[in-house]
Design a protein around this motif. Structure first.
Motif, PDB file in Angstrom:
ATOM      1  N   MET A   1      -5.325 -16.699  32.584  1.00 54.07           N
ATOM      2  CA  MET A   1      -5.236 -15.953  31.316  1.00 54.07           C
ATOM      3  C   MET A   1      -5.472 -16.910  30.152  1.00 54.07           C
ATOM      4  N   THR A   2      -6.416 -16.594  29.271  1.00 47.82           N
ATOM      5  CA  THR A   2      -6.723 -17.463  28.147  1.00 47.82           C
ATOM      6  C   THR A   2      -5.696 -17.308  27.048  1.00 47.82           C
ATOM      7  N   GLU A   3      -5.474 -18.385  26.321  1.00 49.06           N
ATOM      8  CA  GLU A   3      -4.500 -18.362  25.226  1.00 49.06           C
ATOM      9  C   GLU A   3      -5.105 -17.669  24.016  1.00 49.06           C
ATOM     10  N   GLU A   4      -4.307 -16.811  23.377  1.00 48.16           N
ATOM     11  CA  GLU A   4      -4.762 -16.101  22.193  1.00 48.16           C
ATOM     12  C   GLU A   4      -4.891 -17.075  21.024  1.00 48.16           C
ATOM     13  N   ARG A   5      -5.981 -16.924  20.280  1.00 43.89           N
ATOM     14  CA  ARG A   5      -6.236 -17.797  19.134  1.00 43.89           C
ATOM     15  C   ARG A   5      -6.225 -16.952  17.865  1.00 43.89           C
ATOM     16  N   HIS A   6      -5.347 -17.334  16.948  1.00 43.67           N
ATOM     17  CA  HIS A   6      -5.187 -16.526  15.743  1.00 43.67           C
ATOM     18  C   HIS A   6      -4.689 -17.400  14.601  1.00 43.67           C
ATOM     19  N   ARG A   7      -5.401 -17.353  13.477  1.00 46.62           N
ATOM     20  CA  ARG A   7      -4.961 -18.023  12.245  1.00 46.62           C
ATOM     21  C   ARG A   7      -5.172 -17.055  11.086  1.00 46.62           C
ATOM     22  N   ALA A   8      -4.207 -17.012  10.190  1.00 48.02           N
ATOM     23  CA  ALA A   8      -4.313 -16.111   9.045  1.00 48.02           C
ATOM     24  C   ALA A   8      -3.699 -16.761   7.817  1.00 48.02           C
ATOM     25  N   TYR A   9      -4.336 -16.539   6.677  1.00 45.43           N
ATOM     26  CA  TYR A   9      -3.864 -17.090   5.401  1.00 45.43           C
ATOM     27  C   TYR A   9      -3.884 -15.981   4.358  1.00 45.43           C
ATOM     28  N   GLN A  10      -2.778 -15.821   3.675  1.00 42.56           N
ATOM     29  CA  GLN A  10      -2.659 -14.831   2.610  1.00 42.56           C
ATOM     30  C   GLN A  10      -2.667 -15.574   1.279  1.00 42.56           C
ATOM     31  N   TYR A  11      -3.420 -15.061   0.301  1.00 50.27           N
ATOM     32  CA  TYR A  11      -3.568 -15.729  -0.995  1.00 50.27           C
ATOM     33  C   TYR A  11      -3.071 -14.820  -2.118  1.00 50.27           C
TER      34      TYR A  11
ATOM     35  N   LEU B   1      -4.100  -6.682  -6.301  1.00 48.41           N
ATOM     36  CA  LEU B   1      -5.209  -7.282  -5.551  1.00 48.41           C
ATOM     37  C   LEU B   1      -4.668  -8.358  -4.622  1.00 48.41           C
ATOM     38  N   GLU B   2      -4.962  -8.228  -3.332  1.00 48.18           N
ATOM     39  CA  GLU B   2      -4.527  -9.195  -2.331  1.00 48.18           C
ATOM     40  C   GLU B   2      -5.733  -9.728  -1.577  1.00 48.18           C
ATOM     41  N   ALA B   3      -5.588 -10.910  -1.016  1.00 48.63           N
ATOM     42  CA  ALA B   3      -6.673 -11.536  -0.265  1.00 48.63           C
ATOM     43  C   ALA B   3      -6.117 -12.179   0.990  1.00 48.63           C
ATOM     44  N   VAL B   4      -6.825 -12.008   2.096  1.00 52.51           N
ATOM     45  CA  VAL B   4      -6.409 -12.603   3.364  1.00 52.51           C
ATOM     46  C   VAL B   4      -7.639 -13.117   4.099  1.00 52.51           C
ATOM     47  N   ALA B   5      -7.488 -14.270   4.734  1.00 49.81           N
ATOM     48  CA  ALA B   5      -8.550 -14.847   5.572  1.00 49.81           C
ATOM     49  C   ALA B   5      -7.999 -14.949   6.988  1.00 49.81           C
ATOM     50  N   ILE B   6      -8.772 -14.464   7.960  1.00 53.94           N
ATOM     51  CA  ILE B   6      -8.306 -14.419   9.343  1.00 53.94           C
ATOM     52  C   ILE B   6      -9.389 -14.934  10.279  1.00 53.94           C
ATOM     53  N   SER B   7      -8.979 -15.725  11.261  1.00 51.52           N
ATOM     54  CA  SER B   7      -9.817 -16.103  12.392  1.00 51.52           C
ATOM     55  C   SER B   7      -9.020 -15.758  13.636  1.00 51.52           C
ATOM     56  N   SER B   8      -9.545 -14.852  14.457  1.00 52.50           N
ATOM     57  CA  SER B   8      -8.711 -14.332  15.540  1.00 52.50           C
ATOM     58  C   SER B   8      -9.542 -13.756  16.678  1.00 52.50           C
ATOM     59  N   ASP B   9      -9.029 -13.894  17.894  1.00 56.21           N
ATOM     60  CA  ASP B   9      -9.604 -13.177  19.029  1.00 56.21           C
ATOM     61  C   ASP B   9      -8.701 -12.020  19.449  1.00 56.21           C
ATOM     62  N   ARG B  10      -7.760 -11.641  18.582  1.00 56.88           N
ATOM     63  CA  ARG B  10      -6.851 -10.543  18.872  1.00 56.88           C
ATOM     64  C   ARG B  10      -7.552  -9.187  18.758  1.00 56.88           C
TER      65      ARG B  10
ATOM     66  N   GLY C   1      -9.664  -2.852  15.608  1.00 61.08           N
ATOM     67  CA  GLY C   1     -10.592  -3.983  15.570  1.00 61.08           C
ATOM     68  C   GLY C   1     -10.456  -4.859  16.794  1.00 61.08           C
ATOM     69  N   LEU C   2     -11.589  -5.292  17.325  1.00 63.34           N
ATOM     70  CA  LEU C   2     -11.584  -6.213  18.449  1.00 63.34           C
ATOM     71  C   LEU C   2     -12.826  -7.083  18.391  1.00 63.34           C
ATOM     72  N   PRO C   3     -12.759  -8.286  18.969  1.00 61.14           N
ATOM     73  CA  PRO C   3     -13.934  -9.165  18.956  1.00 61.14           C
ATOM     74  C   PRO C   3     -15.004  -8.661  19.910  1.00 61.14           C
ATOM     75  N   ILE C   4     -16.262  -8.876  19.546  1.00 57.68           N
ATOM     76  CA  ILE C   4     -17.364  -8.486  20.425  1.00 57.68           C
ATOM     77  C   ILE C   4     -17.604  -9.559  21.475  1.00 57.68           C
ATOM     78  N   GLN C   5     -17.602 -10.812  21.058  1.00 58.36           N
ATOM     79  CA  GLN C   5     -17.716 -11.904  22.014  1.00 58.36           C
ATOM     80  C   GLN C   5     -16.325 -12.393  22.417  1.00 58.36           C
ATOM     81  N   ALA C   6     -16.276 -13.140  23.501  1.00 61.16           N
ATOM     82  CA  ALA C   6     -14.989 -13.668  23.980  1.00 61.16           C
ATOM     83  C   ALA C   6     -14.616 -14.926  23.212  1.00 61.16           C
ATOM     84  N   ARG C   7     -14.606 -14.831  21.911  1.00 65.45           N
ATOM     85  CA  ARG C   7     -14.207 -15.947  21.056  1.00 65.45           C
ATOM     86  C   ARG C   7     -13.741 -15.361  19.726  1.00 65.45           C
ATOM     87  N   PRO C   8     -13.015 -16.127  18.925  1.00 63.18           N
ATOM     88  CA  PRO C   8     -12.524 -15.580  17.657  1.00 63.18           C
ATOM     89  C   PRO C   8     -13.663 -15.191  16.720  1.00 63.18           C
ATOM     90  N   ARG C   9     -13.437 -14.154  15.964  1.00 62.02           N
ATOM     91  CA  ARG C   9     -14.321 -13.849  14.837  1.00 62.02           C
ATOM     92  C   ARG C   9     -13.532 -14.130  13.573  1.00 62.02           C
TER      93      ARG C   9
END
Length: 268
Positions: A1-11, A18-27, A74-82
């Motif tokens: 089982m691969t480890e889930e990769r997820h990073r998120a930043y709220q600004y 008005l809110e802003a968020v940046a996300i990199s995730s394979d969730r 939402g889900l990733p199309i490739q097996a890597r974070p978007r």
């Protein structure tokens, strides 16, 4: 089982509503909705989402959008974070900004757009917000320019949509009116004197979610509003109907991609 990769930043944008968020995730994000209008840019990878117009895909450089209250997942199309950057604007603030140029009732017609000019404007706007010391004037100016481009090209009056069956509508109303209160299938089915099986089947057809999943969505949205109003996470969890703060944090993270603590800190 691969480890889930997820990073998120709220600004913090420096502007109300008005809110802003940046996300990199394979969730994979479950079906949910936001109270705000959302628009952003996919930076890397591919993203597939169910929306009101069916399944859509977006890749690096594409603009992604969601209207307030619109159910999506939402889900990733490739097996890597978007990776993507997203801006969320309160509907009241949006209406105030646009009312002089566009009809008061307007929504974004498409959930995925290939528009390099709009993508560039969104990227510049996000850069202004993510700066060490955001210039509120510069953020406001770029935001208005970006929104006018977006809605002038892709805005439309909301199309009439058939409502859910009455027995589903009554269940929805109950869950939306009092998300902090406990609910049962028997109670929701009893509102219209249908069986629990009929309720489950009709609810899923109308909303794409089960009654319990929909209730959790409503509780998370309520918790978010409470946090924005200044409640501490433990207080927000209790008022929104969660068993404890950890339950709220997990549900909040699944739906919005950031923790309640990080979200609250971005508002300071």
């Amino acid at each position: 089982m691969t480890e889930e990769r997820h990073r998120a930043y709220q600004y913090c944008s420096g502007l109300p509503g008005l809110e802003a968020v940046a996300i990199s995730s394979d969730r994979t994000f479950p079906r949910h909705a936001h109270d705000q209008c959302g628009v952003g840019v996919v930076l890397d990878g591919g993203h597939r989402s169910w929306s009101g117009v069916g399944a859509v895909e977006a890749f690096a450089g594409d603009v992604i959008t969601v209207n307030p209250g619109e159910i999506h997942d939402g889900l990733p199309i490739q097996a890597r974070p978007r990776s993507w950057q997203m801006l969320y604007l309160d509907p009241v603030r949006l209406a105030d900004l646009l009312h002089e140029e566009l009809p008061r009732e307007v929504e974004i017609a498409r959930p995925a757009l290939r528009d390099p000019v709009l993508a560039g404007r969104l990227t510049r706007l996000f850069s202004e917000i993510a700066a060490a010391r955001p210039d509120a004037f510069a953020v406001e100016e770029e935001m208005v320019r970006t929104l006018m481009h977006l809605f002038a090209r892709y805005g439309s009056r909301p199309a009439p949509r058939p409502g859910p069956p009455p027995f589903v509508a009554r269940a929805l109303q109950r869950l939306e009116d009092a998300p902090g209160e406990a609910a049962t299938l028997a109670e929701l089915a009893g509102l219209s004197r249908v069986s629990r099986f009929q309720l489950l089947r009709g609810f899923a057809r109308a909303t794409g979610a089960t009654p319990h999943a929909y209730l959790i969505q409503q509780r998370v949205r309520l918790a978010r509003r409470l946090l924005a109003a200044g409640r501490r996470p433990a207080e927000a969890a209790a008022e929104a109907g969660f068993a404890d703060q950890s339950h709220m944090s997990r549900a909040f993270m699944r739906q919005f991609g950031v923790t309640p603590a990080r979200y609250r800190a971005s508002l300071a």
